[in-house]
Design a protein around this motif. Structure first.
Motif, mmCIF file in Angstrom:
data_model
loop_
_atom_site.group_PDB
_atom_site.id
_atom_site.type_symbol
_atom_site.label_atom_id
_atom_site.label_comp_id
_atom_site.label_asym_id
_atom_site.label_seq_id
_atom_site.Cartn_x
_atom_site.Cartn_y
_atom_site.Cartn_z
ATOM 1 N N PHE A 154 0.576 -1.528 0.022
ATOM 2 C CA PHE A 154 -0.359 -0.211 -0.410
ATOM 3 C C PHE A 154 0.720 1.458 -0.165
ATOM 4 O O PHE A 154 0.425 2.730 0.560
ATOM 5 N N GLY A 155 2.244 1.198 0.062
ATOM 6 C CA GLY A 155 3.200 2.249 -0.227
ATOM 7 C C GLY A 155 3.309 2.913 1.315
ATOM 8 O O GLY A 155 2.934 4.566 1.170
ATOM 9 N N LEU A 156 2.928 2.591 2.014
ATOM 10 C CA LEU A 156 2.938 3.073 3.150
ATOM 11 C C LEU A 156 4.330 4.707 3.845
ATOM 12 O O LEU A 156 4.832 3.552 3.001
ATOM 13 N N GLY A 157 4.220 5.264 4.636
ATOM 14 C CA GLY A 157 5.399 5.816 4.380
ATOM 15 C C GLY A 157 4.930 6.929 6.115
ATOM 16 O O GLY A 157 4.233 5.868 6.658
ATOM 17 N N LEU A 158 6.378 7.050 5.963
ATOM 18 C CA LEU A 158 6.331 8.425 7.300
ATOM 19 C C LEU A 158 6.410 9.467 7.264
ATOM 20 O O LEU A 158 7.281 9.600 5.817
ATOM 21 N N SER A 159 6.190 10.868 7.449
ATOM 22 C CA SER A 159 6.275 11.936 7.593
ATOM 23 C C SER A 159 7.540 12.634 8.446
ATOM 24 O O SER A 159 6.743 12.583 9.682
ATOM 25 N N PRO A 160 8.409 12.901 7.998
ATOM 26 C CA PRO A 160 9.592 12.542 9.567
ATOM 27 C C PRO A 160 9.007 14.017 10.265
ATOM 28 O O PRO A 160 7.867 14.958 9.594
ATOM 29 N N ASP A 161 9.483 14.107 11.559
ATOM 30 C CA ASP A 161 9.246 15.738 12.025
ATOM 31 C C ASP A 161 9.806 16.816 12.358
ATOM 32 O O ASP A 161 10.860 16.759 13.103
ATOM 33 N N ASP A 162 9.198 17.146 11.054
ATOM 34 C CA ASP A 162 9.867 18.310 10.453
ATOM 35 C C ASP A 162 10.032 19.383 10.312
ATOM 36 O O ASP A 162 8.986 19.366 9.076
ATOM 37 N N TRP A 163 9.954 20.504 10.095
ATOM 38 C CA TRP A 163 8.748 21.481 9.512
ATOM 39 C C TRP A 163 8.615 21.419 8.007
ATOM 40 O O TRP A 163 7.577 21.804 7.118
ATOM 41 N N ASN A 164 10.424 20.926 7.221
ATOM 42 C CA ASN A 164 9.716 20.954 5.303
ATOM 43 C C ASN A 164 10.894 20.837 5.231
ATOM 44 O O ASN A 164 11.111 21.176 3.511
ATOM 45 N N VAL A 165 11.131 19.359 5.477
ATOM 46 C CA VAL A 165 12.397 18.213 4.847
ATOM 47 C C VAL A 165 11.753 18.052 3.281
ATOM 48 O O VAL A 165 12.426 18.076 2.522
ATOM 49 N N LEU A 166 10.527 17.645 3.660
ATOM 50 C CA LEU A 166 9.348 16.846 1.954
ATOM 51 C C LEU A 166 9.707 18.155 1.203
ATOM 52 O O LEU A 166 9.845 17.430 0.198
ATOM 53 N N SER A 167 9.233 19.541 1.776
ATOM 54 C CA SER A 167 9.234 20.717 1.073
ATOM 55 C C SER A 167 10.600 21.099 -0.167
ATOM 56 O O SER A 167 10.431 21.237 -1.514
ATOM 57 N N ARG A 168 11.884 21.089 1.220
ATOM 58 C CA ARG A 168 12.908 21.225 0.751
ATOM 59 C C ARG A 168 13.364 20.335 -0.443
ATOM 60 O O ARG A 168 14.132 20.129 -1.598
ATOM 61 N N ALA A 169 13.267 18.721 -0.320
ATOM 62 C CA ALA A 169 13.590 17.793 -1.514
ATOM 63 C C ALA A 169 12.296 17.419 -2.330
ATOM 64 O O ALA A 169 13.288 17.907 -3.662
ATOM 65 N N LEU A 170 11.354 18.235 -2.725
ATOM 66 C CA LEU A 170 10.683 18.168 -3.562
ATOM 67 C C LEU A 170 11.731 19.919 -4.176
ATOM 68 O O LEU A 170 11.613 19.643 -5.969
ATOM 69 N N ARG A 171 11.619 20.691 -4.468
ATOM 70 C CA ARG A 171 11.921 21.544 -4.489
ATOM 71 C C ARG A 171 13.066 21.822 -4.972
ATOM 72 O O ARG A 171 13.596 22.281 -6.460
ATOM 73 N N ALA A 172 14.199 20.857 -4.685
ATOM 74 C CA ALA A 172 15.665 20.133 -5.416
ATOM 75 C C ALA A 172 15.403 19.150 -5.653
ATOM 76 O O ALA A 172 16.365 19.700 -7.269
ATOM 77 N N LYS A 173 13.891 19.182 -6.311
ATOM 78 C CA LYS A 173 14.056 17.823 -7.104
ATOM 79 C C LYS A 173 13.734 18.362 -8.934
ATOM 80 O O LYS A 173 13.271 18.145 -9.894
ATOM 81 N N GLY A 174 13.028 19.539 -8.162
ATOM 82 C CA GLY A 174 12.723 20.747 -9.312
ATOM 83 C C GLY A 174 11.429 21.106 -9.212
ATOM 84 O O GLY A 174 10.849 21.740 -9.748
ATOM 85 N N TYR A 175 10.756 20.846 -8.646
ATOM 86 C CA TYR A 175 8.799 21.129 -8.623
ATOM 87 C C TYR A 175 9.311 22.290 -7.831
ATOM 88 O O TYR A 175 9.097 22.852 -7.128
ATOM 89 N N ASP A 176 7.860 23.322 -8.613
ATOM 90 C CA ASP A 176 7.873 24.693 -7.948
ATOM 91 C C ASP A 176 6.910 24.695 -7.462
ATOM 92 O O ASP A 176 6.139 23.844 -6.520
ATOM 93 N N GLU A 177 6.573 26.099 -6.327
ATOM 94 C CA GLU A 177 6.046 26.012 -5.521
ATOM 95 C C GLU A 177 4.272 25.775 -5.646
ATOM 96 O O GLU A 177 3.320 25.717 -5.209
ATOM 97 N N GLU A 178 4.134 26.311 -6.821
ATOM 98 C CA GLU A 178 2.676 26.566 -6.769
ATOM 99 C C GLU A 178 2.980 24.868 -7.355
ATOM 100 O O GLU A 178 1.576 24.362 -7.176
ATOM 101 N N THR A 179 2.644 24.034 -7.604
ATOM 102 C CA THR A 179 3.132 22.503 -8.001
ATOM 103 C C THR A 179 2.996 21.751 -6.042
ATOM 104 O O THR A 179 1.604 21.820 -6.099
ATOM 105 N N LEU A 180 3.502 22.496 -5.845
ATOM 106 C CA LEU A 180 4.053 22.057 -4.511
ATOM 107 C C LEU A 180 2.261 22.245 -2.901
ATOM 108 O O LEU A 180 2.140 21.469 -2.570
ATOM 109 N N THR A 181 1.905 23.808 -3.239
ATOM 110 C CA THR A 181 0.804 24.159 -2.533
ATOM 111 C C THR A 181 -0.157 24.332 -3.059
ATOM 112 O O THR A 181 -1.435 23.017 -2.401
ATOM 113 N N ALA A 182 -0.068 23.170 -5.077
ATOM 114 C CA ALA A 182 -1.410 22.758 -5.454
ATOM 115 C C ALA A 182 -1.607 21.420 -4.708
ATOM 116 O O ALA A 182 -2.769 20.915 -4.679
#
Ligand code: ZN
Length: 238
Positions: A154-182
């Motif tokens: 089922f592809g379960l996961g864990l979101s880290p106990d951190d403010w923005n680690v995912l957002s940063r990782a996705l930004r680093a992969k080239g996803y723009d802000e619009e995509t991330l907030t959308a």
């Protein structure tokens, strides 16, 4: 609003057998020349939802919902006509010509980016859960009878106990802000920076019928509130 030629709409309709499409959502039983099932649009105990295979129409005698395959998909998937057309074209393997309308093209692009970002996020959450920092969460899931196989399936996961680690990782992969907030994965804070919506939660990807990850559900492992949190309504999910 509709810029697709009638022939294409007709081609999609002819390749989307109503009985087959509806059977992906509910159980139909043949009675005479028609099919009957429990209506997905209102609560009932005896089937009053009918499908006419020859006419390719459905009708519910309980709530009067009825129409063709496009109406059905619009209602059940909560899509507008163009989205339903694309949905059924995808399902039938029909490639629609690129729309020439800018706004519509942008919407398609954003939707595609959001789905990709969601998939990337699911991979990220999964790697956290199955990694070193996920040991406590793994134990929590094992204690509740889930196997590693289920977690994987089922592809379960864990979101880290951190403010923005995912957002940063996705930004680093080239996803723009619009995509991330959308996508609902990130929230813009007062200073305009992106924060992660989900923190320190077991993450459950929510799939559509085609296997796209359209949203996430997140559950805490302790008594904090809210216990469950879902993605907000987005361009891919309602
Ligand atoms: Zn009904």
């Amino acid at each position: 609003m509709n810029y697709y030629p009638d022939e294409i709409i007709e081609e999609v309709r002819l390749n989307s057998d109503l009985v087959e499409v509806i059977s992906e959502y509910l159980h139909l039983e043949k009675k005479g020349g028609s099919y009957f099932g429990l209506c997905p649009f209102h609560r009932e105990k005896t089937p009053s939802f009918s499908v006419e295979p020859v006419k390719q129409f459905y009708y519910c005698f309980g709530c009067n919902n009825g129409g063709n395959v496009f109406h059905f998909i619009m209602h059940i998937e909560n899509l507008d006509f163009l989205e339903a057309l694309r949905f059924l074209a995808d399902r039938a393997g029909i490639v629609l010509p690129e729309p020439d309308n800018d706004e519509e093209q942008q919407k398609i692009r954003l939707r595609k980016n959001v789905l990709e970002a969601n998939r990337e996020a699911a991979r990220f959450y999964y790697s956290i859960l199955t990694g070193k920092t996920g040991l406590r969460a793994q134990k929590y899931l094992f204690d509740r009878g889930l196997s590693l196989q289920t977690i994987k399936r089922f592809g379960l996961g864990l979101s880290p106990d951190d403010w923005n680690v995912l957002s940063r990782a996705l930004r680093a992969k080239g996803y723009d802000e619009e995509t991330l907030t959308a996508s609902g994965l990130s929230l813009k804070n007062k200073n305009g920076a992106l924060n992660d919506r989900f923190r320190n939660r077991i993450m459950f990807p929510i799939f559509d019928l085609r296997g796209n990850i359209v949203a996430f559900g997140g559950r805490v492992m302790d008594d904090s509130l809210p216990k469950y949190m879902n993605s907000p309504e987005t361009i891919c999910y309602s």
